[in-house]
Every structure is written in structure tokens, then in C-alpha cells.
Design a protein around this motif. Structure first.
Motif, PDB file in Angstrom:
ATOM      1  N   ASN A 134       0.814  -1.214   0.000  1.00  0.00           N
ATOM      2  CA  ASN A 134       0.000   0.000   0.000  1.00  0.00           C
ATOM      3  C   ASN A 134       0.845   1.261   0.000  1.00  0.00           C
ATOM      4  OD1 ASN A 134      -3.060  -0.754   0.672  1.00  0.00           O
ATOM      5  ND2 ASN A 134      -1.713  -2.183   1.759  1.00  0.00           N
TER       6      ASN A 134
ATOM      7  N   THR B 209       5.014   4.886  -2.013  1.00  0.00           N
ATOM      8  CA  THR B 209       4.066   4.039  -2.724  1.00  0.00           C
ATOM      9  C   THR B 209       4.423   2.571  -2.534  1.00  0.00           C
ATOM     10  OG1 THR B 209       5.307   3.936  -4.791  1.00  0.00           O
ATOM     11  CG2 THR B 209       3.858   5.852  -4.464  1.00  0.00           C
TER      12      THR B 209
ATOM     13  N   ILE C  13      -2.968   5.360   2.502  1.00  0.00           N
ATOM     14  CA  ILE C  13      -3.646   6.331   1.651  1.00  0.00           C
ATOM     15  C   ILE C  13      -5.068   5.883   1.308  1.00  0.00           C
ATOM     16  CG2 ILE C  13      -3.560   7.566  -0.542  1.00  0.00           C
ATOM     17  CD1 ILE C  13      -1.396   8.404   1.463  1.00  0.00           C
ATOM     18  N   SER C  14      -5.254   4.601   1.044  1.00  0.00           N
ATOM     19  CA  SER C  14      -6.543   4.099   0.557  1.00  0.00           C
ATOM     20  C   SER C  14      -7.518   3.750   1.676  1.00  0.00           C
ATOM     21  CB  SER C  14      -6.315   2.850  -0.296  1.00  0.00           C
ATOM     22  OG  SER C  14      -5.736   1.834   0.474  1.00  0.00           O
ATOM     23  N   ARG C  15      -7.109   3.904   2.932  1.00  0.00           N
ATOM     24  CA  ARG C  15      -7.949   3.534   4.056  1.00  0.00           C
ATOM     25  C   ARG C  15      -8.276   4.760   4.918  1.00  0.00           C
ATOM     26  NH1 ARG C  15      -8.151  -2.047   4.944  1.00  0.00           N
ATOM     27  NH2 ARG C  15      -7.441  -3.043   3.009  1.00  0.00           N
TER      28      ARG C  15
END
Length: 113
Positions: A32, A52, A98-100
Motif C-alpha cells: 500500500n 508508494t 492512503i486508501s484507508r
């Protein structure tokens, strides 16, 4: 459930260094993008560094050249090495996948003589 625990903050004199750690459970950080953010009193939270899943990094202009983000995949931990600290770096520092949506509790960094 994603849990993030930030540690390593403290009081440091201007010009000093600190290394922050972000240990995760419930998610594999290596897969992630992870960011380090900070929030100073009376200011909005801002992202200062990101790594990243491919280990590309980027930094806010205010910290570029002084901060380094890295990860240890075995320990499932992301670090923020901070050098040449300035009083304006004083803030609570947080890490975030970032995505959570989950945030950790943060760790206080105070730069003062």
C-alpha cells in the motif's frame, strides 16, 4: 481492522533529528501507499511524505531534503527520519494508509530550544 501506531516523537532542539515509526496491524504496508501527515495547532493536517507500494517517494516542499520516508517490510513498519528540525516542524505526526480511512493516535514532535 487496520490499526496504526505511531511512536518516536519527543522534544528536540532546532537542528536536531528524530525518527518516527508507524507500526501496522491488519494490513500489509508493503502493498500500500502510506503517508506521513502532521497537524500543528490551529492548522489543517498536511501530508509531508508518502511512499508508494513501488517505493516511490514524494515530499512536501517544506520538508524535502530534510525528511526521509522508508519502510521495513519484515517489521511491517514505515519510518519518517527527520533531520535539521525547525520550530515550524512542531506538530502531531500521523501515518495513514492512503486508501484507508483509519488514523493512528499520532505522536507529538516539539522542536524548541
Amino acid at each position: 481492522q487496520v490499526q496504526l501506531v505511531e511512536t518516536g516523537g519527543g522534544l528536540v532542539q532546532p537542528g536536531g533529528s528524530l525518527r518516527l515509526s508507524c507500526a501496522a496491524s491488519g494490513i500489509i504496508l508493503a502493498l500500500n501507499a502510506v503517508g506521513w501527515y502532521r497537524q500543528a495547532p490551529g492548522k489543517q493536517r498536511e501530508r509531508v511524505a508518502m511512499i508508494t507500494s513501488g517505493d516511490n517517494t514524494n515530499y512536501a516542499d517544506s520538508v524535502r531534503g530534510r525528511f526521509t520516508i522508508s519502510r521495513d517490510n519484515v517489521k511491517n513498519t514505515v519510518y519518517l527520519q527527520m533531520y535539521s528540525l525547525k520550530p515550524e516542524d512542531t506538530a502531531v505526526y500521523y501515518c495513514k494508509v492512503i486508501s484507508r480511512p483509519s488514523w493512528g493516535q499520532g505522536t507529538q514532535v516539539t522542536v524548541s530550544s
